[in-house]
Each structure stands twice: as structure tokens, then as C-alpha cells.
Design a protein around this motif. Sequence first.
Motif, short mmCIF file in Angstrom:
data_model
loop_
_atom_site.label_atom_id
_atom_site.label_comp_id
_atom_site.label_asym_id
_atom_site.label_seq_id
_atom_site.Cartn_x
_atom_site.Cartn_y
_atom_site.Cartn_z
N ARG A 175 0.84 -1.21 0.00
CA ARG A 175 0.00 0.00 0.00
C ARG A 175 0.87 1.26 0.00
O ARG A 175 0.56 2.24 -0.68
N VAL A 176 1.95 1.24 0.77
CA VAL A 176 2.88 2.38 0.76
C VAL A 176 3.52 2.51 -0.62
O VAL A 176 3.63 3.61 -1.18
N LEU B 119 -0.47 5.12 7.72
CA LEU B 119 -0.56 3.68 7.91
C LEU B 119 0.16 3.24 9.18
O LEU B 119 -0.30 2.32 9.88
N SER C 288 -2.04 4.01 12.07
CA SER C 288 -3.23 3.18 12.07
C SER C 288 -2.96 1.71 12.40
O SER C 288 -3.79 1.06 13.03
N GLU D 187 0.16 5.20 -0.85
CA GLU D 187 -0.51 5.61 0.39
C GLU D 187 0.50 6.19 1.37
O GLU D 187 1.70 5.86 1.34
N ASP D 188 0.01 7.03 2.26
CA ASP D 188 0.89 7.76 3.19
C ASP D 188 1.47 6.82 4.25
O ASP D 188 0.73 6.16 4.99
#
Length: 455
Positions: free
Chosen positions: A202-203, A212, A215, A207-208
Motif C-alpha cells: 500500500r505504501v 498507515l 493506524s 498511500e501515506d
Amino acid sequence: MKKLLIITSGLICLFLNTQAQNKNLDKIVAQLGNNIILLSELNQQYAQYLNSGNPEDDKVKCYFLQRLLTQKLLKQQAEIDSVYVEESDVDQEVDKRMRSQISRAGGQERLEQFLNRSVLQYKDEIRPEIKEQLIAYKMQQKITENVNVTPLEVKRYFETYKKDSLPDIPTEFEIGEIVLYPKLNKEEKQRAKDKIEALRLRVKAGEDFGFLAKSYSEDPGSAAEGGDLGFFDRAGMVKEFSAWSFKLKPGEMSPVFETEHGFHFLQVVERRGEQVNARHILIRPQTTPQSLERIKLQADTIYKNILDKKLPFAAAASLYSDNKDSQYNGGMLLYADEVTTRTTFIPADKVDPKVFLVVDTMHAGEVSKPVAFSSPETGKEGYKILYLKSKIAPHKGSLEQDYTKFKEKAQQEKVERSLSEWFEKRRENTYIKIDSEFTDCDELKIWNKPTTAKN
């Protein structure tokens, strides 16, 4: 002789935000040799006091000015004696304090809102002051490094107590432990590995990283800061983590890798010589009922071998315990208060309540059956085998039973006396001028005495 404040890194406060003072309105409140102390420096210290929830009290500024004078005098001597600190040590201390500030503020964004500036700007502002504090502390250590007490001095110190003023020593325990955590097999670890690999992808997809980490990361020390660990050197992390941190270039991201803490991936933020700033995400594999059953069987076997005298407790701790702090100390737990260094004697009220419930019913020399527990830091489950070496009933302090305690107190008193004598001599030969606004401060009267030094 009035005792001076002893500077320690734990007592030196970190600056908090104040509006930048107009330099035209700033003034010198004290001069010590070639060093000056500005009103703005003093006000920054006072801002820390107020922002910690304390009531307004201008007299507190007297204490802060005394502390700054003490620091400047140590710094001046450090320059003469060529005492310095490594820039990497300063970086580490700055990062450590910033992490603490970020944690207290509830995150980096909230801290930056409070400061009305970026964390990077703020770090640059506080760095010179922190460096001076570290130099002063190192100088103080040099002054007292050869201060030791003899058995005769300990005896004389003990004899300064009147019989009815001897301290009450509470119940104390000497406790050993063998900590056993489950060893997960490949299949049991796979779920955590799959989870963190999905986060890494995802990174990679855009995505940031910080979001993440906040979270999902299971590292309580860095998750709130978006996984940011600040600057560290090669010895600052476990070897697998350091290897990737120093292999990558700024902006590069590692693959998923495993350490004793779990599965990670990291991204290097910045490199400064032999220091690196990285951020990471950690996912810890979860204990399974099967793995707990396996470690319980191992704990039972170790316990039986100790009871059958096939294996001394200390040897079992060094061979099997997962507590690295006590593993090579015969499994014995250590305690330190504000005066004593590290001792095996632990006051009853400082013993972990769950451990206390077990050892309080044991006799000296006994070993407990394996006890299920979970780590308060990580929540990781496992088993402990506890050993009660001794239990000392409450009593009045005595030289025979409590020699170590009185030795530490005698040592501390001698250190403080040596520092007071050192400061007295340096003040007599150092030009010191304090603004008339602070002439009524009781704390500063010893600094206002006439000196033989010339400006």
C-alpha cells in the motif's frame, strides 16, 4: 555550606514554545565570565514551568537563574578542560526529547500547531541549549568521577543518625525469574507476515506511510509519530534493523524483514554520517493456543529439573530466560530508586502486583510452579518461573543489614559536598554580575558574593 543544584539530564527541562522576544527588549540578566544569560532564556524556562500546569510565581525564576548560572559555570570549565560531547550524542538527545514532546502533545501535527513551527525548526532552536546541558553534565561527572567512600566513611555517616531517626526499611524481596515466551513456527508467523506485506504494498502504491503507521503499527513507541524513530546509530537498534537502515539511501524502503520484535519494513528519511533517521511499521505475530501449550511443557520441564537439583536456578535463567535484563544476572530482578544504584532488594510496594501474589506466600529458597502472564508493554503471553531468594521483614535501618543503602547515601552526600566545594572555589575566581532585578533572590545570594576575579 548551602548545597547547589546538581545538574542531571533527567532534571534539565526541555524548552516549550514562547513567542519570539523582540531583541531590542531583551536584556542580560546575568554575566558569568564571558558567558551571558538573557532574559529570553529565563522566560523560556519559566514557560516550561507554566505549561506544565504550575501556578504563576515569579520567585521560581530565581531557581531557574541559579540553574542557568550553574550550567554556565560548568560549561566554562569544560572549555578549559577540553570536555566536549559528540554531535551524534546531541542528535540522539534532541530526538529523544522531541519524541517525548510529540507523545505528550498527542502527535507531531498537534505539537507543531502548539509550537507554531515545524518540528525540524524547533529541533534546530533547542539544539544549542541541549548541547550545553550535555557538556555541563559531562563536566560534572568529571569533577566527581574519583569521589568514593571508604567503609570507615560509611560507618561515620551511619553514626550521624540518632537512634530514633534511623529510616524505616519496608519489607523487601530478592526475586529471580525465568521468562519464557512461545516460539512460533513458520505457519503461525505467516498471518503477521502477510499483513505487513500488504501494508508495504500500500505504501509502495502511494498511500501515506505515516498514516498507515499510526493506524496499524504495533510499536507503541513510534506509532503515534507515524513510525518515526528519530536519529540513531548502528548500536541503537537490533542488528537486522540497523543493517537495513544503513544499507538504504534516503527515501528508499526495505522489504519485510524479521527481528526479535516481529516483522518490520522501514524507510530511511535522512542520513547524517553514522546516524540515520528512519520510520517503520511493526506487526507482531500473535501467540496461538498451540504455541502456549508448547512453552508450558518446556516451563514444566525446567521447573522439574530445578526441583530435582539437576539444574541450578541461575543456570536455568542463563540458558532459557527470554528476559535479557536478568538472564545473565542469575535471573535476579534489579531495582533502582533516586539514591541507590541498582540492587536486588526490591521494596514490597515496587514488586509487580501479580508477582507479589506469588512470592508473598513462598519461603526463602523456594521456586514457584510456572505462572502464566502477559507483558504489560506488548501484551505478549508466556510463562514465568519465580524464585524467592530472600524476604526481609520491616525494620529500622542498620549498618549490618542495610550497608549498601547507607553506602549509597554516604556516596551521594560526598559527591554533593565535592560539587559544592568546587563551585565555591570557581565562584570566588569568576567574574559574576547579576541584574538588580534578582538581588533579593535567596537562591542567588551565594552567587552575589564579591569575587577576586576581574572582568
